[in-house]
Design a protein around this motif. Structure first.
Motif, PDB file in Angstrom:
ATOM      1  N   VAL A 189       0.836  -1.205   0.000  1.00 38.78           N
ATOM      2  CA  VAL A 189       0.000   0.000   0.000  1.00 38.78           C
ATOM      3  C   VAL A 189       0.873   1.257   0.000  1.00 38.78           C
ATOM      4  N   LEU A 190       1.993   1.200   0.713  1.00 44.58           N
ATOM      5  CA  LEU A 190       2.920   2.333   0.723  1.00 44.58           C
ATOM      6  C   LEU A 190       3.431   2.630  -0.682  1.00 44.58           C
ATOM      7  N   LEU A 191       3.784   1.566  -1.414  1.00 48.39           N
ATOM      8  CA  LEU A 191       4.282   1.761  -2.775  1.00 48.39           C
ATOM      9  C   LEU A 191       3.178   2.304  -3.687  1.00 48.39           C
ATOM     10  N   LEU A 192       1.984   1.736  -3.588  1.00 46.94           N
ATOM     11  CA  LEU A 192       0.878   2.204  -4.429  1.00 46.94           C
ATOM     12  C   LEU A 192       0.475   3.636  -4.087  1.00 46.94           C
ATOM     13  N   LEU A 193       0.409   3.955  -2.805  1.00 46.87           N
ATOM     14  CA  LEU A 193       0.034   5.306  -2.393  1.00 46.87           C
ATOM     15  C   LEU A 193       1.086   6.320  -2.831  1.00 46.87           C
ATOM     16  N   SER A 194       2.357   5.914  -2.755  1.00 47.24           N
ATOM     17  CA  SER A 194       3.424   6.833  -3.194  1.00 47.24           C
ATOM     18  C   SER A 194       3.298   7.125  -4.682  1.00 47.24           C
ATOM     19  N   GLY A 195       3.003   6.064  -5.464  1.00 45.79           N
ATOM     20  CA  GLY A 195       2.830   6.283  -6.896  1.00 45.79           C
ATOM     21  C   GLY A 195       1.653   7.200  -7.191  1.00 45.79           C
ATOM     22  N   VAL A 202      -0.468  16.192 -11.414  1.00 47.17           N
ATOM     23  CA  VAL A 202      -1.699  16.629 -12.082  1.00 47.17           C
ATOM     24  C   VAL A 202      -2.263  17.870 -11.414  1.00 47.17           C
ATOM     25  N   ALA A 203      -2.265  17.907 -10.092  1.00 46.71           N
ATOM     26  CA  ALA A 203      -2.809  19.061  -9.367  1.00 46.71           C
ATOM     27  C   ALA A 203      -2.005  20.325  -9.647  1.00 46.71           C
ATOM     28  N   GLY A 204      -0.704  20.167  -9.848  1.00 49.07           N
ATOM     29  CA  GLY A 204       0.128  21.343 -10.098  1.00 49.07           C
ATOM     30  C   GLY A 204      -0.086  21.969 -11.452  1.00 49.07           C
ATOM     31  N   LEU A 205      -0.730  21.227 -12.358  1.00 50.84           N
ATOM     32  CA  LEU A 205      -0.936  21.749 -13.710  1.00 50.84           C
ATOM     33  C   LEU A 205      -2.280  22.435 -13.883  1.00 50.84           C
ATOM     34  N   GLY A 206      -3.142  22.304 -12.926  1.00 51.57           N
ATOM     35  CA  GLY A 206      -4.493  22.831 -13.108  1.00 51.57           C
ATOM     36  C   GLY A 206      -4.930  23.711 -11.957  1.00 51.57           C
ATOM     37  N   PRO A 207      -6.217  23.996 -11.935  1.00 53.29           N
ATOM     38  CA  PRO A 207      -6.755  24.872 -10.890  1.00 53.29           C
ATOM     39  C   PRO A 207      -6.765  24.230  -9.511  1.00 53.29           C
ATOM     40  N   LEU A 208      -6.454  22.900  -9.423  1.00 49.59           N
ATOM     41  CA  LEU A 208      -6.466  22.236  -8.120  1.00 49.59           C
ATOM     42  C   LEU A 208      -5.224  22.528  -7.290  1.00 49.59           C
ATOM     43  N   ALA A 262      -4.169  25.059  -5.789  1.00 48.63           N
ATOM     44  CA  ALA A 262      -4.363  25.799  -4.533  1.00 48.63           C
ATOM     45  C   ALA A 262      -5.161  25.011  -3.514  1.00 48.63           C
ATOM     46  N   THR A 263      -5.946  24.048  -3.976  1.00 47.47           N
ATOM     47  CA  THR A 263      -6.838  23.334  -3.054  1.00 47.47           C
ATOM     48  C   THR A 263      -6.358  21.910  -2.736  1.00 47.47           C
ATOM     49  N   PHE A 264      -5.391  21.389  -3.490  1.00 48.73           N
ATOM     50  CA  PHE A 264      -4.938  20.009  -3.263  1.00 48.73           C
ATOM     51  C   PHE A 264      -4.250  19.911  -1.898  1.00 48.73           C
ATOM     52  N   ASN A 265      -4.684  18.967  -1.095  1.00 49.01           N
ATOM     53  CA  ASN A 265      -4.151  18.775   0.254  1.00 49.01           C
ATOM     54  C   ASN A 265      -2.983  17.798   0.201  1.00 49.01           C
ATOM     55  N   TYR A 266      -1.775  18.323   0.326  1.00 45.92           N
ATOM     56  CA  TYR A 266      -0.577  17.492   0.296  1.00 45.92           C
ATOM     57  C   TYR A 266      -0.294  16.844   1.659  1.00 45.92           C
ATOM     58  N   VAL A 267      -0.858  17.362   2.719  1.00 48.19           N
ATOM     59  CA  VAL A 267      -0.490  16.940   4.066  1.00 48.19           C
ATOM     60  C   VAL A 267      -0.999  15.533   4.370  1.00 48.19           C
ATOM     61  N   ILE A 268      -2.272  15.293   4.042  1.00 46.50           N
ATOM     62  CA  ILE A 268      -2.862  13.997   4.404  1.00 46.50           C
ATOM     63  C   ILE A 268      -2.151  12.830   3.721  1.00 46.50           C
ATOM     64  N   PRO A 269      -1.954  12.844   2.390  1.00 47.00           N
ATOM     65  CA  PRO A 269      -1.224  11.720   1.775  1.00 47.00           C
ATOM     66  C   PRO A 269       0.197  11.574   2.323  1.00 47.00           C
TER      67      PRO A 269
END
Length: 536
Positions: free
Chosen positions: A39-45, A53-59, A61-68
């Protein structure tokens, strides 16, 4: 086996519950360890792709990097802790299982072997029980963990990412085929390795026993040939084990190319697409342990078959019911023209009568039949003549009763690769810890007792000196409370202080039993009632 007291039965049941708890805990932690890694490997991928993907679009500003990121750290910590926990509980369960298996078949070897092959048989017994006890940790846990993870990934694919089901549908049958292929080859080669090892050991023993002929230029071609066969069998086994890893790696890379070449169109641009690719990359880590488990599984199955043969032998020599091995009140022991049917001995045999409270000292030159005499009395060697117990022929009691009451204390006692406690309990399974300590103190083994009853004595008791092993054999005799002791060179190799202490012990013990002692030494403190010389 002796009847266990209520307290001993409760202790045994508690040990069973403890071992079962340790086993289940180790299995759960093994599954958790593997699952956290995948699961660690899959979640990291997924996190890498989702961040891109989030860095290329309007997400952005809203993408939560902390939880993952926090979940990745949590899974890494969980994997580490589960790995340590698995090793801890698995090791405890392994030691308990080894003790249980060895105690369950030790009597079968001791009763079913009456010659010098007994120590060699016990060494093989140790190897078989080690392999069988390791089956859970080395084979079953990886297989169960892989199956549980496959089920969880199927549920995830069904609910979240359906393309994963296609990859699983390809992976599971392929893994089963690789495992079956691996097991068949390893089972055959493990069997060949076992036969080769037996032949090699026999060749070594034959060569060493022929040392007196070496100066005549004795050939050792048989030894060299058996060594070459054994080494070749080991090499083939290692190659097959390595081929299993290679097959799984090649399959994973092939599946990765397939997943990358034909991605599902409706999932293009989704971070979940990375899950399929990382799933392929995780296959060696996920299914590799299950493939490698085929080797210990094959070894355990062969060991189990050998132990079943051993138990079949022990069943034929055992006595049905607990009453058959009860202690007999032996007041007299009479030998009439008794002659062991091995080695050189008086043609007319030996006549002797001993009563309770008497001690006979048997002496003679090397090869005169001293040890053979004791083995014949104990029923461990065939004999001619008569042996009477309380005036009745010894044939009226069962072989197990004879061994239980006419106790042979060998010159080189066999020591199990187990704890000090278990090495004593083979003589009296229901004995309390206080009784075990008293027996050790009585034989001068206080220094050994300082490290506790649960100390591990090592393979063949390598942590004990030769003199300590002898006294361990006498401590077992004390615990067994047999009415007749047949002692083979109990003082050989001991220092004077220990000899004097044991002489006092034997003088005390003779009051309630009959002792026949074989010894080269003249001991003033022993004061035998009868002296016998077997020299013609």
């Amino acid at each position: 086996m002796a009847t266990l007291s209520w307290a001993s039965r409760q202790s045994w049941m508690h040990s069973e519950v403890t071992m079962r708890t340790e086993r289940y805990a180790a299995m759960a932690l093994s599954t958790t360890h593997l699952m956290a890694g995948v699961v660690l490997l899959l979640l990291s991928g997924w996190f890498i792709a989702a961040s891109a993907v989030a860095g290329l679009g309007p997400l952005a500003a809203t993408f939560n990097y902390v939880i993952p990121a926090a979940m990745i750290r949590f899974l890494a910590l969980l994997r580490i802790l589960a790995g340590y926990g698995e090793k801890y509980f698995g090791h405890a369960a392994l030691l308990d299982k080894v003790s249980q298996l060895r105690l369950s078949v030790f009597d079968g070897v001791m009763n079913g072997r009456a010659d010098e092959s007994r120590a060699e048989e016990l060494e093989r017994l140790g190897q078989h029980t080690d392999a069988l006890a390791s089956r859970d940790i080395a084979a079953l846990f990886p297989l169960i963990s892989a199956a549980v993870l496959a089920l969880l990934l199927s549920v995830f694919g069904l609910l979240v990412f359906p393309p994963l089901l296609l990859l699983l549908a390809i992976t599971v049958p392929a893994a089963l085929l690789i495992a079956l292929w691996q097991w068949r080859g390893l089972h055959r080669q493990r069997s060949q390795l076992s036969k080769g090892q037996t032949a090699y050991t026999a060749a070594i023993e034959h060569y060493l026993t022929s040392a007196s002929l070496w100066h005549h230029g004795m050939s050792n071609r048989t030894l060299e040939a058996s060594q070459t066969d054994w080494q070749s069998a080991r090499h083939r086994l290692r190659e097959t084990e390595n081929w299993g890893d290679w097959r799984m790696t090649v399959f994973a890379m092939s599946l990765l190319l397939f997943a990358a070449a034909a991605p599902p169109q409706e999932w293009l641009g989704s971070p979940y697409l990375m899950l399929g690719l990382f799933f392929c990359l995780s296959l060696p880590d996920w299914l590799g342990p299950a493939i490698r488990a085929m080797s210990p599984l094959a070894e355990a199955q062969l060991a189990e078959a050998e132990l079943h043969k051993l138990m079949a032998v022990s069943d034929r020599v055992a006595v049905d019911g607990e009453e058959g091995v009860a202690r007999l009140p032996i007041d007299t022991l009479s030998l009439s023209s008794l002659r062991p049917q091995r080695g050189q001995f008086h043609e007319s045999g030996l006549d002797l009568t001993l009563r309770r409270g008497e001690l006979a000292l048997v002496q003679g030159s090397s090869g005169s039949g001293k040890s053979s005499l004791l083995l014949a009395i104990a029923g461990l060697l065939p004999m001619s003549g008569k042996l009477l117990i309380n005036g009745g022929d010894v044939s009226t009691i069962s072989p197990a009763q004879r061994r239980r009451n006419l106790l042979y204390i060998e010159q080189f006692p066999v020591v199990l690769a187990d704890t000090l406690r278990q090495n004593l309990l083979v003589a009296a399974p229901g004995a309390s810890d206080d009784a075990l300590r008293d027996a050790l103190v009585a034989t001068g083994l206080e220094a050994v007792l300082n490290d506790g009853l649960d100390q591990w004595l090592g393979e063949t008791g390598r942590l004990l000196s030769g003199g300590e092993k002898k006294r361990l054999g006498i401590a077992r005799a004390l615990l067994s409370d047999a009415p007749v002791w047949l002692m083979d060179e109990p003082f050989e190799g001991l220092d004077q202080a220990v000899i004097e202490r044991l002489s006092v012990l034997l003088s005390r013990e003779r009051e309630s039993r009959i002792l026949i002692v074989v010894s080269h030494r003249e001991l003033e403190g022993l004061q035998p009632d009868v002296r016998l010389s077997l020299d013609v």
